[in-house]
Design a protein around this motif. Sequence first.
Motif, PDB file in Angstrom:
ATOM      1  N   GLY A 160       0.782  -1.229   0.000  1.00 52.40           N
ATOM      2  CA  GLY A 160       0.000   0.000   0.000  1.00 52.40           C
ATOM      3  C   GLY A 160       0.808   1.271   0.000  1.00 52.40           C
ATOM      4  O   GLY A 160       0.395   2.286  -0.575  1.00 52.40           O
ATOM      5  N   GLU A 161       1.970   1.257   0.651  1.00 51.09           N
ATOM      6  CA  GLU A 161       2.769   2.480   0.735  1.00 51.09           C
ATOM      7  C   GLU A 161       3.236   2.956  -0.631  1.00 51.09           C
ATOM      8  O   GLU A 161       3.530   4.132  -0.815  1.00 51.09           O
ATOM      9  N   LYS A 162       3.299   2.050  -1.612  1.00 52.01           N
ATOM     10  CA  LYS A 162       3.696   2.454  -2.969  1.00 52.01           C
ATOM     11  C   LYS A 162       2.477   2.750  -3.853  1.00 52.01           C
ATOM     12  O   LYS A 162       2.620   3.099  -5.017  1.00 52.01           O
ATOM     13  N   LEU A 163       1.280   2.581  -3.240  1.00 49.44           N
ATOM     14  CA  LEU A 163       0.047   2.795  -4.003  1.00 49.44           C
ATOM     15  C   LEU A 163      -0.794   3.961  -3.475  1.00 49.44           C
ATOM     16  O   LEU A 163      -1.839   4.272  -4.045  1.00 49.44           O
ATOM     17  N   GLY A 164      -0.349   4.571  -2.362  1.00 51.96           N
ATOM     18  CA  GLY A 164      -1.090   5.710  -1.832  1.00 51.96           C
ATOM     19  C   GLY A 164      -1.537   5.573  -0.397  1.00 51.96           C
ATOM     20  O   GLY A 164      -2.331   6.378   0.092  1.00 51.96           O
ATOM     21  N   LEU A 165      -1.024   4.549   0.315  1.00 52.09           N
ATOM     22  CA  LEU A 165      -1.343   4.359   1.726  1.00 52.09           C
ATOM     23  C   LEU A 165      -0.265   5.041   2.560  1.00 52.09           C
ATOM     24  O   LEU A 165       0.915   4.724   2.444  1.00 52.09           O
ATOM     25  N   ASP A 166      -0.664   5.985   3.415  1.00 52.61           N
ATOM     26  CA  ASP A 166       0.299   6.852   4.104  1.00 52.61           C
ATOM     27  C   ASP A 166       0.008   6.860   5.604  1.00 52.61           C
ATOM     28  O   ASP A 166      -0.973   7.450   6.061  1.00 52.61           O
ATOM     29  N   VAL A 191      -3.883   7.818   6.082  1.00 51.71           N
ATOM     30  CA  VAL A 191      -4.265   8.700   4.993  1.00 51.71           C
ATOM     31  C   VAL A 191      -4.202   7.880   3.710  1.00 51.71           C
ATOM     32  O   VAL A 191      -3.254   7.119   3.505  1.00 51.71           O
ATOM     33  N   LEU A 192      -5.221   7.997   2.874  1.00 57.86           N
ATOM     34  CA  LEU A 192      -5.229   7.324   1.568  1.00 57.86           C
ATOM     35  C   LEU A 192      -5.208   8.388   0.479  1.00 57.86           C
ATOM     36  O   LEU A 192      -5.909   9.398   0.565  1.00 57.86           O
ATOM     37  N   ARG A 193      -4.409   8.131  -0.555  1.00 62.12           N
ATOM     38  CA  ARG A 193      -4.308   9.085  -1.662  1.00 62.12           C
ATOM     39  C   ARG A 193      -4.559   8.379  -2.996  1.00 62.12           C
ATOM     40  O   ARG A 193      -4.311   7.192  -3.149  1.00 62.12           O
ATOM     41  N   GLY A 194      -5.039   9.151  -3.940  1.00 61.41           N
ATOM     42  CA  GLY A 194      -5.134   8.694  -5.320  1.00 61.41           C
ATOM     43  C   GLY A 194      -5.894   7.399  -5.489  1.00 61.41           C
ATOM     44  O   GLY A 194      -7.037   7.252  -5.042  1.00 61.41           O
ATOM     45  N   LEU A 236     -19.264  -5.112   4.322  1.00 59.71           N
ATOM     46  CA  LEU A 236     -18.273  -5.613   5.277  1.00 59.71           C
ATOM     47  C   LEU A 236     -17.508  -4.435   5.906  1.00 59.71           C
ATOM     48  O   LEU A 236     -17.791  -3.280   5.603  1.00 59.71           O
ATOM     49  N   ALA A 237     -16.468  -4.772   6.709  1.00 61.96           N
ATOM     50  CA  ALA A 237     -15.505  -3.764   7.145  1.00 61.96           C
ATOM     51  C   ALA A 237     -14.679  -3.343   5.933  1.00 61.96           C
ATOM     52  O   ALA A 237     -14.004  -4.160   5.305  1.00 61.96           O
ATOM     53  N   VAL A 238     -14.754  -2.048   5.572  1.00 58.37           N
ATOM     54  CA  VAL A 238     -14.167  -1.582   4.309  1.00 58.37           C
ATOM     55  C   VAL A 238     -12.647  -1.662   4.341  1.00 58.37           C
ATOM     56  O   VAL A 238     -12.009  -2.128   3.392  1.00 58.37           O
ATOM     57  N   GLY A 239     -12.047  -1.214   5.423  1.00 58.17           N
ATOM     58  CA  GLY A 239     -10.591  -1.223   5.504  1.00 58.17           C
ATOM     59  C   GLY A 239     -10.005  -2.616   5.424  1.00 58.17           C
ATOM     60  O   GLY A 239      -9.005  -2.853   4.735  1.00 58.17           O
ATOM     61  N   ARG A 240     -10.610  -3.552   6.114  1.00 62.63           N
ATOM     62  CA  ARG A 240     -10.103  -4.923   6.078  1.00 62.63           C
ATOM     63  C   ARG A 240     -10.342  -5.557   4.708  1.00 62.63           C
ATOM     64  O   ARG A 240      -9.554  -6.404   4.270  1.00 62.63           O
ATOM     65  N   ALA A 241     -11.437  -5.161   4.051  1.00 66.05           N
ATOM     66  CA  ALA A 241     -11.651  -5.641   2.683  1.00 66.05           C
ATOM     67  C   ALA A 241     -10.574  -5.111   1.756  1.00 66.05           C
ATOM     68  O   ALA A 241     -10.079  -5.825   0.877  1.00 66.05           O
ATOM     69  N   LEU A 242     -10.175  -3.856   1.954  1.00 69.44           N
ATOM     70  CA  LEU A 242      -9.102  -3.279   1.152  1.00 69.44           C
ATOM     71  C   LEU A 242      -7.802  -4.045   1.384  1.00 69.44           C
ATOM     72  O   LEU A 242      -7.067  -4.363   0.434  1.00 69.44           O
ATOM     73  N   VAL A 243      -7.500  -4.345   2.643  1.00 67.19           N
ATOM     74  CA  VAL A 243      -6.313  -5.140   2.973  1.00 67.19           C
ATOM     75  C   VAL A 243      -6.353  -6.477   2.236  1.00 67.19           C
ATOM     76  O   VAL A 243      -5.360  -6.910   1.631  1.00 67.19           O
ATOM     77  N   ALA A 244      -7.522  -7.136   2.278  1.00 64.21           N
ATOM     78  CA  ALA A 244      -7.652  -8.461   1.660  1.00 64.21           C
ATOM     79  C   ALA A 244      -7.513  -8.393   0.141  1.00 64.21           C
ATOM     80  O   ALA A 244      -6.900  -9.278  -0.474  1.00 64.21           O
ATOM     81  N   VAL A 245      -8.064  -7.360  -0.482  1.00 63.32           N
ATOM     82  CA  VAL A 245      -7.933  -7.200  -1.931  1.00 63.32           C
ATOM     83  C   VAL A 245      -6.467  -6.998  -2.303  1.00 63.32           C
ATOM     84  O   VAL A 245      -5.950  -7.617  -3.247  1.00 63.32           O
ATOM     85  N   LEU A 246      -5.764  -6.132  -1.568  1.00 56.84           N
ATOM     86  CA  LEU A 246      -4.357  -5.879  -1.857  1.00 56.84           C
ATOM     87  C   LEU A 246      -3.542  -7.171  -1.770  1.00 56.84           C
ATOM     88  O   LEU A 246      -2.748  -7.489  -2.662  1.00 56.84           O
ATOM     89  N   GLU A 247      -3.723  -7.904  -0.673  1.00 56.07           N
ATOM     90  CA  GLU A 247      -2.866  -9.067  -0.443  1.00 56.07           C
ATOM     91  C   GLU A 247      -3.226 -10.258  -1.328  1.00 56.07           C
ATOM     92  O   GLU A 247      -2.342 -10.984  -1.801  1.00 56.07           O
ATOM     93  N   ASN A 248      -4.512 -10.480  -1.565  1.00 54.80           N
ATOM     94  CA  ASN A 248      -4.908 -11.649  -2.345  1.00 54.80           C
ATOM     95  C   ASN A 248      -4.767 -11.446  -3.845  1.00 54.80           C
ATOM     96  O   ASN A 248      -4.606 -12.419  -4.584  1.00 54.80           O
ATOM     97  N   HIS A 249      -4.820 -10.198  -4.304  1.00 55.00           N
ATOM     98  CA  HIS A 249      -4.750  -9.935  -5.747  1.00 55.00           C
ATOM     99  C   HIS A 249      -3.437  -9.261  -6.153  1.00 55.00           C
ATOM    100  O   HIS A 249      -3.339  -8.684  -7.230  1.00 55.00           O
ATOM    101  N   GLN A 250      -2.445  -9.337  -5.282  1.00 57.75           N
ATOM    102  CA  GLN A 250      -1.148  -8.739  -5.592  1.00 57.75           C
ATOM    103  C   GLN A 250      -0.417  -9.543  -6.665  1.00 57.75           C
ATOM    104  O   GLN A 250      -0.621 -10.754  -6.815  1.00 57.75           O
ATOM    105  N   GLN A 251       0.431  -8.822  -7.384  1.00 52.85           N
ATOM    106  CA  GLN A 251       1.263  -9.434  -8.417  1.00 52.85           C
ATOM    107  C   GLN A 251       2.734  -9.289  -8.017  1.00 52.85           C
ATOM    108  O   GLN A 251       3.086  -8.479  -7.153  1.00 52.85           O
TER     109      GLN A 251
END
Length: 446
Positions: free
Chosen positions: A151-157, A171-174, A408-423
């Motif tokens: 996330g830190e390289k995608l806009g998670l601060d 803080v989330l950006r972009g 669902l819990a939005v933040g945890r869903a975001l975490v799960a999307v990042l980790e499960n769909h990472q390349q």
Amino acid sequence: MLDLNQIRKDLDPLVQGLAKRGVQFDTGRFQQLEARRKSVQVETETLQAERNALAKRIGQLKSKGEDASAELAQSQQIPVRLKQLEQDLAEVQSELSSWFATIPNLPHESVPVGESEADNVEVRRWVPGAKDEQGNPAHIAFAPRDHVELGEKLGLDFETARKLSGARFMVLRGQMARLHRALAQFMLDMQTSEHGYTECYTPYIVNASTLYGTGQLPKFKDDMFWVTKGGQDSEPAEEGEGKPEDLYLISTSEITLTGTVRDEILPGDQLPIRLTAHSPCFRSEAGSGGRDTRGMIRQHQFDKVEMVQIVHPEKSYQALEEMVGHAEHVLQALELPYRVVQLCTGDMGFSSAKTYDLEVWLPAQNTFREISSVSNCEAFQARRLQARFRADSKARPDYVHTLNGSGLAVGRALVAVLENHQQEDGSVVIPKALRPYMGGLERLVP
């Protein structure tokens, strides 16, 4: 709150039910308070009968022209004692109410008995791709990054958030901010268009009475963020409003959605009521013990799409299973592996009679983590809220059953999307269901 009248008739189910939750009920204290209450009520009824008899006797004496001074003197003492008894009864009832406000709900008979999350029971799991020998999602071909590194390289601060507010904020950006918004919008649309919930927008600040009604107060006061102190920082009450109450930031929109039926007697044909809302949630995490300090798993402020149902008592367990399915539907659409776990008696929430947790797979932790909790509170909240219904116009009011769950819990869903769909290159493929909410974007790129 539990049914005091039922407990007075049969104390054993309370004692046994609380024991399953690891709570020892003080039967001696209860019997002592009940003895005081009964004594006061018996004396009150005796004095009231005596007062009525004296009034009749005084009337008879006066009609005959006889002296009634002794009876008058005796009758004048009764109101003084009745006033004292009224105060005594109020004190006993207040102590009983305050005590029972801290006692959790009784577990449903189907809930497994246990002491902690280690005793929870897995019901099922959903893994769309390859599985390992344990039935978990097969390992990613490369070393998976956790959501912080991704996330830190995608806009998670987190650093800017720490400067602004302190630890456990973000803080989330972009593209990250957009993904967060897309998730919430997607969840709301699914719950409203596919599952029949009515979308609501409710206050983020509530009074103490509302929190008492859903069970957050008084037990979890330290887990809440206080906004103002009633009677100190609050503005003076306008005429007819009464004394100002303490105000708090909500820890979930379950509080406000369920609170909408407070002090209501609903027509039976209005049930079930299905409500949903997207809101920020504020939690002090006073009892977290320093867990999950890294990343977005346990924040002081996070977003959640909540589901609430207000239902007929005979249909609440059917509604519970439906609500679990509504949360599962979101996870499946996001292509996220998960499992459904039934909580044991020692791990359930304060107001719950039965709870299922949905736990999403996080590759970087190589484990499942909670992303939704769906509970049937039966009439526990309804008694505190005085939320009732009439089956028909001639029926006596009865308490509704209330259910709530994350969808669902939005933040945890975001975490799960990042980790499960990472390349491997650090990009993240956006699930197909989310792409219309991302303007057709197919992946996040560092």
